[in-house]
Design a protein around this motif. Structure first.
Motif, short mmCIF file in Angstrom:
data_model
loop_
_atom_site.label_atom_id
_atom_site.label_comp_id
_atom_site.label_asym_id
_atom_site.label_seq_id
_atom_site.Cartn_x
_atom_site.Cartn_y
_atom_site.Cartn_z
N GLU A 92 0.84 -1.20 0.00
CA GLU A 92 0.00 0.00 0.00
C GLU A 92 0.87 1.25 0.00
O GLU A 92 2.01 1.23 0.47
N PRO A 93 0.35 2.37 -0.53
CA PRO A 93 1.10 3.63 -0.46
C PRO A 93 1.39 4.01 0.99
O PRO A 93 0.57 3.76 1.88
N VAL A 94 2.56 4.59 1.25
CA VAL A 94 2.93 5.02 2.60
C VAL A 94 3.20 6.52 2.59
O VAL A 94 3.57 7.11 1.57
N GLU A 95 2.99 7.15 3.74
CA GLU A 95 3.17 8.60 3.84
C GLU A 95 4.64 8.99 3.89
O GLU A 95 5.04 10.03 3.37
N ALA A 96 5.44 8.15 4.54
CA ALA A 96 6.86 8.49 4.68
C ALA A 96 7.55 8.50 3.33
O ALA A 96 7.25 7.69 2.44
N GLU A 97 8.47 9.42 3.17
CA GLU A 97 9.24 9.50 1.93
C GLU A 97 10.39 8.50 1.98
O GLU A 97 11.16 8.49 2.92
N MET A 98 10.47 7.68 0.97
CA MET A 98 11.51 6.65 0.91
C MET A 98 12.67 7.13 0.05
O MET A 98 12.48 7.51 -1.11
N GLU A 99 13.87 7.11 0.63
CA GLU A 99 15.04 7.51 -0.15
C GLU A 99 15.34 6.42 -1.18
O GLU A 99 15.56 5.26 -0.82
#
Length: 386
Positions: A92-99
């Motif tokens: 699922e989409p997550v709010e945290a930004e993934m590097e």
């Protein structure tokens, strides 16, 4: 028709396998599959991931009360490391930004996979191209091993060399060259080699590479005993047993070379020194004086042990990374990135090679003898032998 599919990412929730075509009534023991999964996790030179995972199979369909139903079999192997990756690998989409991962490792699928699929995050390639996927194949191979046992077929593997340290004299490849006690010694060795002195030398070579931040490749051998005459065919290129075995072994991550029987050695001499003389015994049995063909002639099994040697390159994840390119910027960089990894996977790769051999032979046996139940397949097999 026997076939199988695998699915799952290295750090996803689990690995899933679907196997179709095994006949009904085959007794299946979970412990046999789990034992093969443990063997794949062993071997000197493995990395930290093996301390996390405790691979075990779960049957979700196609098996009831320890016997196959003849319907598709679903197997699952849980990834215990998933708890540490749940946000990064969530479906699922997550709010945290993934590097994103953008530094590619030379020799890995990082570069080619990212370009082919248009990914701007190499993580999308790493997860499926990882050798973690081979746990799926070993689980399927564990099923096939139990099927083949009904026909007296056994599959083994051992390591011949690591980074140039190995046997100096090639093995004869006849049945007598592989006594039962040899395989017991192989299973007790952390390098999966029967020679205790060689085991120590291989470990020393791996330690040397580890101190240098480097990795080691090598060669393993897979041997199948009890294979009847007549599996495979010369009639079409893709149905030759040698073709199937070759494709299966070359599909293993990090494998760059393979040979059947004496392989490249046969190119260095003449025909009179290569071809295996056939004999017919008083008991009606067929045999060969040698086994340079590695158990396959004209794309068909000839009754001798099927012997395959497989070359594994050093894995591309180095503690002292090589120069590379950052895909995000296009810049040449001094170092690619380091991802937790192994130093040597050759012993484990041999176990994967066993699984692939078992899968190929299962397909070939079912193609030859057919049957919707194991009793029918065995009846057809016995009639063929007569």
């Amino acid at each position: 028709m026997f076939r199988f599919l695998t699915a799952g990412e290295s750090h996803g929730p689990c690995l899933t396998m679907i196997v179709e075509g095994l006949p009904a009534g085959l007794t299946v023991e979970k412990e046999v599959v789990d034992a093969d999964l443990r063997r794949r996790q062993g071997g000197y030179g493995r990395g930290g991931r093996m301390k996390i995972e405790k691979d075990a199979v779960r049957f979700l369909s196609g098996v009831r009360h320890g016997k196959t139903l003849g319907s598709p079999i679903t197997l699952q192997v849980e990834n215990l490391d998933w708890v540490n990756w749940e946000e990064r690998m969530n479906a699922e989409p997550v709010e945290a930004e993934m590097e994103p991962v953008t530094r590619v490792r030379p020799g890995h699928a990082d570069f080619t996979g990212s370009i082919k699929y248009g990914h701007d995050d190499v993580r999308n390639v790493i997860e499926r191209s990882s050798s973690r996927e081979t746990a799926s194949r070993v689980a399927v191979g564990g099923l096939c091993r139990q099927f083949l046992a009904q026909f007296g077929i056994e599959v083994h593997s051992h390591v011949l060399s690591v980074a140039g340290v190995g046997y100096e004299t090639p093995r004869a490849m006849t049945r007598e060259a592989y006594p039962d006690e040899m395989w017991s010694a192989v299973e007790e060795s952390p390098m999966r080699t029967a020679d205790a002195t060689l085991t120590e030398k291989m470990i020393a070579r791996i330690l040397e590479a580890k101190r240098d931040g480097d990795t080691c490749g090598g060669v393993f051998e897979v041997v199948a005993f009890g294979v009847p005459i007549g599996l495979g065919t010369f009639s079409q290129w893709d149905r030759r047993l040698s073709t199937r075995v070759g494709m299966a072994m070359m599909s293993i991550p990090s494998v760059k070379a393979m040979e059947i029987g004496a392989g490249f050695e046969t190119t260095r001499t003449t025909g009179s020194h290569v071809h295996d003389v056939l004999r017919h015994g008083e008991n009606g049995n067929w045999s060969h004086l040698t086994n340079n063909a590695g158990g396959i002639e004209g794309g068909i099994s000839n009754g001798e042990p099927i012997v395959v040697r497989v070359g594994v390159k050093p894995i591309p994840t180095l503690a002292h990374p090589l120069p590379s390119v950052d895909l995000a910027t296009g810049e040449n960089i001094d170092q690619s990135r380091y991802e937790r990894s192994d130093v040597c996977v050759v012993p484990a790769a041999g176990v994967v090679g066993e699984a692939m051999m078992a899968i190929v032979l299962t397909e070939a046996v079912l193609e030859k003898f057919g049957g919707d139940s194991i009793e029918e397949t065995l009846r057809n097999y016995r009639g063929y032998l007569q």
